[in-house]
Design a protein around this motif. Structure first.
Motif, PDB file in Angstrom:
ATOM      1  N   GLN A 125       0.845  -1.203   0.000  1.00 13.94           N
ATOM      2  CA  GLN A 125       0.000   0.000   0.000  1.00 13.94           C
ATOM      3  C   GLN A 125       0.878   1.250   0.000  1.00 13.94           C
ATOM      4  O   GLN A 125       0.714   2.171   0.814  1.00 13.94           O
ATOM      5  CB  GLN A 125      -0.934  -0.001   1.211  1.00 13.94           C
ATOM      6  CG  GLN A 125      -1.959  -1.129   1.199  1.00 13.94           C
ATOM      7  CD  GLN A 125      -3.054  -0.916   0.160  1.00 13.94           C
ATOM      8  OE1 GLN A 125      -3.924  -0.067   0.309  1.00 13.94           O
ATOM      9  NE2 GLN A 125      -3.005  -1.689  -0.921  1.00 13.94           N
ATOM     10  N   ALA A 126       1.811   1.281  -0.944  1.00 16.98           N
ATOM     11  CA  ALA A 126       2.792   2.364  -0.991  1.00 16.98           C
ATOM     12  C   ALA A 126       2.971   2.841  -2.424  1.00 16.98           C
ATOM     13  O   ALA A 126       2.785   2.090  -3.381  1.00 16.98           O
ATOM     14  CB  ALA A 126       4.129   1.888  -0.427  1.00 16.98           C
ATOM     15  N   GLY A 127       3.335   4.116  -2.559  1.00 15.48           N
ATOM     16  CA  GLY A 127       3.571   4.690  -3.871  1.00 15.48           C
ATOM     17  C   GLY A 127       2.401   5.529  -4.337  1.00 15.48           C
ATOM     18  O   GLY A 127       1.538   5.935  -3.553  1.00 15.48           O
ATOM     19  N   ASN A 128       2.359   5.791  -5.635  1.00 16.69           N
ATOM     20  CA  ASN A 128       1.267   6.560  -6.230  1.00 16.69           C
ATOM     21  C   ASN A 128       0.158   5.618  -6.678  1.00 16.69           C
ATOM     22  O   ASN A 128       0.421   4.484  -7.084  1.00 16.69           O
ATOM     23  CB  ASN A 128       1.776   7.354  -7.435  1.00 16.69           C
ATOM     24  CG  ASN A 128       2.887   8.315  -7.062  1.00 16.69           C
ATOM     25  OD1 ASN A 128       2.836   8.960  -6.017  1.00 16.69           O
ATOM     26  ND2 ASN A 128       3.905   8.402  -7.911  1.00 16.69           N
ATOM     27  N   PHE A 129      -1.077   6.105  -6.634  1.00 10.06           N
ATOM     28  CA  PHE A 129      -2.199   5.255  -7.032  1.00 10.06           C
ATOM     29  C   PHE A 129      -2.464   5.424  -8.520  1.00 10.06           C
ATOM     30  O   PHE A 129      -2.651   6.530  -9.020  1.00 10.06           O
ATOM     31  CB  PHE A 129      -3.461   5.586  -6.241  1.00 10.06           C
ATOM     32  CG  PHE A 129      -4.509   4.515  -6.331  1.00 10.06           C
ATOM     33  CD1 PHE A 129      -4.441   3.390  -5.520  1.00 10.06           C
ATOM     34  CD2 PHE A 129      -5.545   4.615  -7.248  1.00 10.06           C
ATOM     35  CE1 PHE A 129      -5.395   2.387  -5.607  1.00 10.06           C
ATOM     36  CE2 PHE A 129      -6.503   3.621  -7.346  1.00 10.06           C
ATOM     37  CZ  PHE A 129      -6.433   2.505  -6.522  1.00 10.06           C
ATOM     38  N   ASP A 130      -2.444   4.300  -9.240  1.00 10.44           N
ATOM     39  CA  ASP A 130      -2.720   4.283 -10.675  1.00 10.44           C
ATOM     40  C   ASP A 130      -4.195   3.912 -10.856  1.00 10.44           C
ATOM     41  O   ASP A 130      -4.586   2.761 -10.661  1.00 10.44           O
ATOM     42  CB  ASP A 130      -1.815   3.254 -11.363  1.00 10.44           C
ATOM     43  CG  ASP A 130      -1.959   3.260 -12.877  1.00 10.44           C
ATOM     44  OD1 ASP A 130      -3.044   3.604 -13.372  1.00 10.44           O
ATOM     45  OD2 ASP A 130      -0.977   2.904 -13.564  1.00 10.44           O
ATOM     46  N   TYR A 131      -5.006   4.891 -11.229  1.00  5.59           N
ATOM     47  CA  TYR A 131      -6.443   4.652 -11.325  1.00  5.59           C
ATOM     48  C   TYR A 131      -6.798   3.768 -12.515  1.00  5.59           C
ATOM     49  O   TYR A 131      -7.824   3.081 -12.503  1.00  5.59           O
ATOM     50  CB  TYR A 131      -7.191   5.985 -11.410  1.00  5.59           C
ATOM     51  CG  TYR A 131      -7.191   6.726 -10.088  1.00  5.59           C
ATOM     52  CD1 TYR A 131      -8.137   6.443  -9.109  1.00  5.59           C
ATOM     53  CD2 TYR A 131      -6.213   7.680  -9.814  1.00  5.59           C
ATOM     54  CE1 TYR A 131      -8.126   7.105  -7.887  1.00  5.59           C
ATOM     55  CE2 TYR A 131      -6.193   8.352  -8.596  1.00  5.59           C
ATOM     56  CZ  TYR A 131      -7.152   8.056  -7.637  1.00  5.59           C
ATOM     57  OH  TYR A 131      -7.132   8.707  -6.429  1.00  5.59           O
ATOM     58  N   ARG A 133      -5.147   1.113 -13.474  1.00  2.00           N
ATOM     59  CA  ARG A 133      -4.962  -0.274 -13.045  1.00  2.00           C
ATOM     60  C   ARG A 133      -5.560  -0.542 -11.671  1.00  2.00           C
ATOM     61  O   ARG A 133      -5.507  -1.658 -11.179  1.00  2.00           O
ATOM     62  CB  ARG A 133      -3.474  -0.633 -13.035  1.00  2.00           C
ATOM     63  CG  ARG A 133      -2.877  -0.745 -14.421  1.00  2.00           C
ATOM     64  CD  ARG A 133      -1.505  -1.378 -14.422  1.00  2.00           C
ATOM     65  NE  ARG A 133      -1.438  -2.672 -13.764  1.00  2.00           N
ATOM     66  CZ  ARG A 133      -0.479  -3.573 -13.975  1.00  2.00           C
ATOM     67  NH1 ARG A 133       0.483  -3.303 -14.858  1.00  2.00           N
ATOM     68  NH2 ARG A 133      -0.462  -4.707 -13.330  1.00  2.00           N
ATOM     69  N   ASN A 134      -6.114   0.514 -11.065  1.00  2.00           N
ATOM     70  CA  ASN A 134      -6.723   0.388  -9.738  1.00  2.00           C
ATOM     71  C   ASN A 134      -5.743  -0.241  -8.751  1.00  2.00           C
ATOM     72  O   ASN A 134      -6.070  -1.167  -8.008  1.00  2.00           O
ATOM     73  CB  ASN A 134      -8.009  -0.443  -9.814  1.00  2.00           C
ATOM     74  CG  ASN A 134      -8.844  -0.334  -8.541  1.00  2.00           C
ATOM     75  OD1 ASN A 134      -8.856   0.712  -7.892  1.00  2.00           O
ATOM     76  ND2 ASN A 134      -9.528  -1.409  -8.179  1.00  2.00           N
ATOM     77  N   SER A 135      -4.528   0.285  -8.753  1.00  2.00           N
ATOM     78  CA  SER A 135      -3.481  -0.293  -7.910  1.00  2.00           C
ATOM     79  C   SER A 135      -2.442   0.766  -7.591  1.00  2.00           C
ATOM     80  O   SER A 135      -2.227   1.713  -8.360  1.00  2.00           O
ATOM     81  CB  SER A 135      -2.807  -1.464  -8.629  1.00  2.00           C
ATOM     82  OG  SER A 135      -1.676  -1.927  -7.915  1.00  2.00           O
ATOM     83  N   TYR A 136      -1.780   0.598  -6.447  1.00  2.00           N
ATOM     84  CA  TYR A 136      -0.623   1.425  -6.147  1.00  2.00           C
ATOM     85  C   TYR A 136       0.520   1.055  -7.087  1.00  2.00           C
ATOM     86  O   TYR A 136       0.659  -0.102  -7.509  1.00  2.00           O
ATOM     87  CB  TYR A 136      -0.173   1.223  -4.700  1.00  2.00           C
ATOM     88  CG  TYR A 136      -1.037   1.933  -3.684  1.00  2.00           C
ATOM     89  CD1 TYR A 136      -0.822   3.273  -3.383  1.00  2.00           C
ATOM     90  CD2 TYR A 136      -2.062   1.256  -3.030  1.00  2.00           C
ATOM     91  CE1 TYR A 136      -1.613   3.927  -2.446  1.00  2.00           C
ATOM     92  CE2 TYR A 136      -2.859   1.901  -2.094  1.00  2.00           C
ATOM     93  CZ  TYR A 136      -2.629   3.242  -1.813  1.00  2.00           C
ATOM     94  OH  TYR A 136      -3.419   3.885  -0.896  1.00  2.00           O
ATOM     95  N   GLN A 137       1.333   2.045  -7.397  1.00  2.00           N
ATOM     96  CA  GLN A 137       2.522   1.835  -8.218  1.00  2.00           C
ATOM     97  C   GLN A 137       3.720   2.407  -7.467  1.00  2.00           C
ATOM     98  O   GLN A 137       3.811   3.614  -7.255  1.00  2.00           O
ATOM     99  CB  GLN A 137       2.384   2.518  -9.581  1.00  2.00           C
ATOM    100  CG  GLN A 137       3.595   2.336 -10.481  1.00  2.00           C
ATOM    101  CD  GLN A 137       3.431   3.069 -11.803  1.00  2.00           C
ATOM    102  OE1 GLN A 137       2.563   3.929 -11.950  1.00  2.00           O
ATOM    103  NE2 GLN A 137       4.265   2.735 -12.771  1.00  2.00           N
ATOM    104  N   LEU A 138       4.633   1.529  -7.064  1.00  2.00           N
ATOM    105  CA  LEU A 138       5.775   1.943  -6.251  1.00  2.00           C
ATOM    106  C   LEU A 138       6.961   2.249  -7.161  1.00  2.00           C
ATOM    107  O   LEU A 138       7.773   1.375  -7.481  1.00  2.00           O
ATOM    108  CB  LEU A 138       6.130   0.846  -5.245  1.00  2.00           C
ATOM    109  CG  LEU A 138       7.245   1.164  -4.244  1.00  2.00           C
ATOM    110  CD1 LEU A 138       6.941   2.435  -3.460  1.00  2.00           C
ATOM    111  CD2 LEU A 138       7.455  -0.014  -3.302  1.00  2.00           C
ATOM    112  N   ASN A 139       7.067   3.503  -7.573  1.00  2.00           N
ATOM    113  CA  ASN A 139       8.132   3.889  -8.495  1.00  2.00           C
ATOM    114  C   ASN A 139       9.508   3.908  -7.839  1.00  2.00           C
ATOM    115  O   ASN A 139      10.525   3.963  -8.534  1.00  2.00           O
ATOM    116  CB  ASN A 139       7.825   5.264  -9.093  1.00  2.00           C
ATOM    117  CG  ASN A 139       6.639   5.223 -10.039  1.00  2.00           C
ATOM    118  OD1 ASN A 139       6.520   4.311 -10.856  1.00  2.00           O
ATOM    119  ND2 ASN A 139       5.747   6.199  -9.921  1.00  2.00           N
ATOM    120  N   GLN A 140       9.549   3.881  -6.505  1.00  2.00           N
ATOM    121  CA  GLN A 140      10.833   3.868  -5.794  1.00  2.00           C
ATOM    122  C   GLN A 140      11.389   2.454  -5.642  1.00  2.00           C
ATOM    123  O   GLN A 140      12.381   2.244  -4.951  1.00  2.00           O
ATOM    124  CB  GLN A 140      10.670   4.497  -4.401  1.00  2.00           C
ATOM    125  CG  GLN A 140      10.263   5.964  -4.416  1.00  2.00           C
ATOM    126  CD  GLN A 140       8.752   6.143  -4.318  1.00  2.00           C
ATOM    127  OE1 GLN A 140       7.985   5.300  -4.780  1.00  2.00           O
ATOM    128  NE2 GLN A 140       8.319   7.241  -3.721  1.00  2.00           N
TER     129      GLN A 140
END
Length: 359
Positions: A125-131, A133-140
């Motif tokens: 549950q970390a990173g930016n939310f990609d609407y 794909r309806n999922s968080y995206q952890l770019n780090q």
């Protein structure tokens, strides 16, 4: 059987597995057999083929002949020896080789990284939310390829070179030391921008090269793209075993018929996030001692998180100082005890509130 079904152009070594050729030859009529032998450039003449034609030697009969049999029907010693050797080679190559148990690892790094950002982001549950794909995206997210290799090998022996197609792991990645310690090298193919399919084909060809040039072992592929199915099927066809390791949300249905291991269950062992002040991780360990920390690389930091089976998130500040981030006090204190026990020469400070970097 017609020559259309079994012409030499259909059974060349480029198209048929070598160990199947005896079974193919068994289906030949006399003319098909002669065409097959002619295509092998055995230095035989038409007079030699005419003897086979006169004796009505078909594929099944050919495979039962000996050098003495060929001499008895009028072939001289040289041609008789050549044909007997062809039969020996066919019968020998038709015997499947036993599996060595060696593991050959093939990694589609871009495929692994792109899907990993979503899977780890969703779990943590970390990173930016990609609407979309309806999922968080952890770019780090970062991947430690050495620890990935150890995770998928599970103590098994690696066979020859591992192959990585995609972004080149950095020089300080533990991959290099782990491979070097086992006495092997890594072949890395850089993925060219906008050339995804070309890189996929390269990895597929690397799998095929191993299958055709090595004794059977285990093809272990870290990828989820269905484009690898032909290479995998070829490996299975040649008595190899196959394992597919990938994220559960990004694996093609074409690969699900193989032995599947979902990386979701192991990600804490080989992935981490890097960056300062992450949201939701309000418990921080500040580790200081310039002389010692200056010698630390990512592997030393990762060892702490991996040993405790926590997902690692840290940031290195000039000084040097390293900050480790946690989402609860219990994990923070466990990590503090681990660092103090394993590295008594460093100083560890607990920070329970978000610290301003300007302080």
């Amino acid at each position: 059987m017609s020559s259309e079904s079994f012409s030499p152009s259909r059974v060349s070594s480029d198209e048929e597995p070598v160990y199947e050729m005896a079974n193919v030859v068994k289906k030949y009529g006399t003319e098909e057999l002669i065409e097959y032998l002619r295509s092998k450039d055995l230095k035989l003449t038409e007079s030699h083929f005419e003897i086979l034609r006169k004796e009505k030697i078909t594929g099944p009969a050919f495979l039962e002949q000996t050098k003495e049999d060929f001499r008895s029907i009028g072939l001289t010693l040289g041609p008789a020896t050549v044909l007997a050797n062809v039969i020996t080679d066919l019968k020998t190559s038709n015997t499947p080789k036993s599996n060595t148990g060696l593991v050959y690892v093939f990694v589609d790094n871009s495929n692994l990284f792109i899907e990993g950002k979503y899977t780890v982001g969703r779990i943590e549950q970390a990173g930016n939310f990609d609407y979309q794909r309806n999922s968080y995206q952890l770019n780090q997210l970062y991947i430690d390829h050495g620890r990935l290799l150890s995770t998928v090998l599970k103590g098994r022996r690696i066979g020859s070179n591992s192959v990585i197609v995609g972004s080149r792991p950095p020089p300080n990645d533990s991959l290099w030391d782990r491979i070097r310690n086992q006495g092997y090298g890594v072949i890395v193919y850089d993925r060219i921008a906008n050339k995804e399919k070309k890189a996929d084909m390269e990895l597929g060809l690397c799998i095929a090269d191993a299958v055709y040039s090595k004794d059977p072992g285990l093809v272990l592929i870290v990828a989820g793209d269905g484009d690898y199915s032909p290479a995998i099927n070829r490996a299975l066809h040649h008595s190899w075993k196959v394992e597919v390791w990938f994220w559960s949300s990004g694996i093609s249905g074409d690969l699900m018929r193989n032995s599947i291991f979902f990386l979701d269950n192991f990600y804490r062992h080989f992935t981490y996030a890097y960056g300062q002040d992450p949201a939701g991780r309000n418990y921080i360990l500040e580790i200081t001692d310039g002389e010692t920390l200056a010698k630390w690389n990512d592997d030393e930091v990762m060892e702490c998180f991996d040993s405790l089976e926590f997902f690692g998130w840290w940031f290195r500040k000039e000084g040097p100082t390293i900050y480790l981030y946690f989402d609860n006090k219990t994990n923070s204190r466990k990590a503090k005890s681990w660092v103090e026990s394993n590295h008594p020469d460093v100083k560890v400070w607990e920070i329970e509130k978000r610290k301003s970097w300007s302080e």
